[in-house]
Write a protein that holds these residues in place. Structure first.
Motif, PDB file in Angstrom:
ATOM      1  N   THR A 199       9.095  39.997 125.215  1.00 48.36           N
ATOM      2  CA  THR A 199      10.202  40.102 126.177  1.00 48.36           C
ATOM      3  C   THR A 199      11.249  39.007 126.020  1.00 48.36           C
ATOM      4  OG1 THR A 199       8.949  38.799 127.804  1.00 48.36           O
ATOM      5  CG2 THR A 199       8.685  41.193 127.857  1.00 48.36           C
ATOM      6  N   PRO A 223      21.917  49.361 126.522  1.00 44.65           N
ATOM      7  CA  PRO A 223      20.665  49.670 127.227  1.00 44.65           C
ATOM      8  C   PRO A 223      20.098  51.007 126.779  1.00 44.65           C
ATOM      9  CG  PRO A 223      22.570  50.061 128.632  1.00 44.65           C
ATOM     10  CD  PRO A 223      23.093  49.405 127.391  1.00 44.65           C
ATOM     11  N   SER A 275      26.071  45.437 123.813  1.00 42.41           N
ATOM     12  CA  SER A 275      25.467  45.868 125.071  1.00 42.41           C
ATOM     13  C   SER A 275      25.023  47.315 124.874  1.00 42.41           C
ATOM     14  CB  SER A 275      26.474  45.765 126.224  1.00 42.41           C
ATOM     15  OG  SER A 275      25.936  46.326 127.403  1.00 42.41           O
ATOM     16  N   VAL A 298      20.375  46.992 118.618  1.00 42.65           N
ATOM     17  CA  VAL A 298      20.229  45.526 118.673  1.00 42.65           C
ATOM     18  C   VAL A 298      20.617  44.962 117.320  1.00 42.65           C
ATOM     19  CG1 VAL A 298      18.430  45.512 120.437  1.00 42.65           C
ATOM     20  CG2 VAL A 298      17.789  45.678 118.042  1.00 42.65           C
ATOM     21  N   THR A 307      18.650  37.347 124.726  1.00 40.26           N
ATOM     22  CA  THR A 307      19.838  38.058 124.249  1.00 40.26           C
ATOM     23  C   THR A 307      20.713  38.478 125.420  1.00 40.26           C
ATOM     24  OG1 THR A 307      18.644  38.869 122.300  1.00 40.26           O
ATOM     25  CG2 THR A 307      20.640  40.056 122.939  1.00 40.26           C
ATOM     26  N   GLY A 308      20.072  38.911 126.524  1.00 45.28           N
ATOM     27  CA  GLY A 308      20.840  39.230 127.723  1.00 45.28           C
ATOM     28  C   GLY A 308      21.545  38.007 128.286  1.00 45.28           C
ATOM     29  N   THR A 344      11.353  34.921 118.645  1.00 45.28           N
ATOM     30  CA  THR A 344      11.222  34.192 119.909  1.00 45.28           C
ATOM     31  C   THR A 344      11.396  32.697 119.701  1.00 45.28           C
ATOM     32  OG1 THR A 344       9.781  35.865 120.886  1.00 45.28           O
ATOM     33  CG2 THR A 344       9.660  33.656 121.808  1.00 45.28           C
ATOM     34  N   TYR A 366      14.608  39.654 124.112  1.00 46.22           N
ATOM     35  CA  TYR A 366      15.505  40.555 124.828  1.00 46.22           C
ATOM     36  C   TYR A 366      16.142  39.853 126.034  1.00 46.22           C
ATOM     37  CZ  TYR A 366      13.270  44.156 122.019  1.00 46.22           C
ATOM     38  OH  TYR A 366      12.800  44.901 120.967  1.00 46.22           O
ATOM     39  N   SER A 387       9.658  35.251 131.710  1.00 42.78           N
ATOM     40  CA  SER A 387       9.386  35.584 130.311  1.00 42.78           C
ATOM     41  C   SER A 387       8.812  34.387 129.567  1.00 42.78           C
ATOM     42  CB  SER A 387      10.663  36.079 129.628  1.00 42.78           C
ATOM     43  OG  SER A 387      10.391  36.513 128.318  1.00 42.78           O
ATOM     44  N   GLY A 438      20.069  51.482 122.790  1.00 37.49           N
ATOM     45  CA  GLY A 438      18.964  50.809 122.112  1.00 37.49           C
ATOM     46  C   GLY A 438      19.359  50.051 120.866  1.00 37.49           C
TER      47      GLY A 438
END
Length: 421
Positions: free
Chosen positions: A57, A405, A403, A379, A63-64, A101, A60, A45, A377
């Motif tokens: 990207t 997804p 969490s 966030v 964040t993961g 970002t 995300y 990324s 979804g």
């Protein structure tokens, strides 16, 4: 010391060894793929940022990474009693992809997480796996003595013992017994070493702690601003709602008093109208008070308040509470309204058919988890109200993890450090 107490102490040590081995093996099998995955995604990324795709990207992926690191902080606290404080900078709620970002990339905590991933997949993997090895390797020695030596290839060594026959197999068993004796001391310590290694890499340094103070100052300023806005809302609701109705009640009663002798029917009509207005004003006042501080929260505590909140939802909600005491009133209030906001999001935006709420207190942390089977979804900072929840919890040094997804389920975890009375 009695024989029973000695036996009890030995049993506790052996249970601790087995528990450390099981937990270490689980960490090794789950954490290694997770660290490799997130490290690979992060490198790819970041490499695609100059091409533009990485701008979308990277938030995300990072964040993961933060969620994965937060999960490991929770395990370190629950399994090892090792506290690893997070120190992430807050991001603007309406930040565009570019600002989000580079806001995350300018955060020292982001690079600390990225440095931790290769450490976790190497030294962290080994220190997590060692407790299981310390338990399983002695068992191999016992299996060799029980007859496994007959199917082993020629030249097989167990430790420093060459296994050639039953006599050497018994030597392997003796070595396994010695290793097992030391394992019940070393296995828990090796798992503890794993968590201390995690803290050494993930914990903020002095400069970052100073940054943490700055973040806390900002969250407290946000709390003051939020409180001022809440006071203005209450003043507006009182002025436009209950106060206006009470003025109307007074006017109706004054007019009816003047008409009591001249037009009794009209006076009775005005009195009935005043009574209806007073009922509506009382209902508005009760709703306003419930929005400020629900009576059930003050009288019965957080668990019953959340249960009462769940009963009013149009979605089937299961509430599990394990709170042996009560937190301080400000913490209870913050947790209640945080759970309320998350439940509102689940009902309004997730199209959930079922919701699960879990409240418990462990290791000095009040933890609330809200899970729904909706479309996912969610966030933080996407207009869902989660940014406000994060700021509310941040006032008490709490954290929020999401969490969610695509396709669900969504799990929102809120943790606030506190003691129960």
């Amino acid at each position: 010391m009695t024989i029973d107490s000695k036996n009890g102490g030995m049993r506790a040590k052996w249970r601790g060894m087995v528990l450390a081995a099981v937990r270490g093996l689980a960490l090794a099998l789950i954490a290694l793929p997770g660290s490799v995955l997130f490290f690979t995604l992060s490198v790819l990324s970041l490499a695609f940022i100059p091409l533009g795709a990485g701008l979308v990207t990277t938030p995300y992926v990072l964040t993961g990474v933060r969620t994965f690191a937060h999960w490991r902080r929770v395990l370190a606290a629950e399994w090892g009693g090792v506290r690893i404080p997070p120190a992430y900078r807050p991001l603007p709620q309406d930040a565009n992809p570019w600002a989000r970002t580079f806001g995350m990339l300018r955060d020292p905590a982001t690079w600390r997480d990225l440095r931790w991933l290769p450490v976790d997949m190497t030294a962290g993997f080994l220190t997590a796996l060692l407790p299981a090895v310390l338990l399983l390797y002695p068992l191999e020695g016992f299996a060799i003595a029980a007859g496994l030596w007959r199917v082993l290839p020629d030249g097989y060594w167990y430790g420093f013992v060459p296994v050639t026959g039953q006599a050497s197999a018994l030597g392997a068993a003796a070595l396994g017994a010695v290793l097992l004796f030391f394992a019940h001391f070393l296995a828990p310590r090796m798992l503890q070493a794993h968590f201390h290694l995690t803290r050494a890499v993930l914990a903020p340094n002095q400069r970052e702690l100073a940054e943490r103070v700055r973040v806390l100052t900002e969250t407290r300023r946000d709390a003051v601003d939020t409180s001022a806005a809440e006071l203005r809302r209450i003043e507006r609701d009182l002025h436009d709602g209950a106060q206006a109705r009470l003025i109307a009640v007074g006017m109706d009663l004054g007019t009816s008093e003047a008409l009591l002798d001249k037009d009794p029917d009209k006076a009775r009509e005005l009195i009935a109208q005043a009574r209806a207005s007073s009922v509506e004003a009382l209902a508005e006042l009760r709703e306003l008070v419930r929005g400020i501080h629900p009576p059930v929260l003050a009288e019965r505590g957080l668990g019953d308040a959340v249960r009462a909140l769940a009963l009013r939802l149009p979605v089937a909600t299961e509430v599990n509470v394990d709170l042996p005491g009560r937190a301080e009133a400000p913490v209870e209030s913050a947790a209640y309204f945080a759970v309320s906001e998350v439940l509102t999001n689940a009902v309004k935006h997730a199209d959930a058919e079922r919701i699960w709420v879990d409240l418990h207190h462990a290791e000095g942390m009040l933890r609330a988890t809200v899970t729904d089977n909706g479309r996912g979804g969610a966030v933080i900072g996407a207009g869902s109200g989660l940014a406000g929840v994060e700021r509310r919890l941040g006032t008490f040094d709490g954290v929020l993890a999401v969490s969610s997804p695509a396709g669900g389920p969504t799990m929102v975890t809120m943790e606030t450090p506190c003691a129960l009375s």
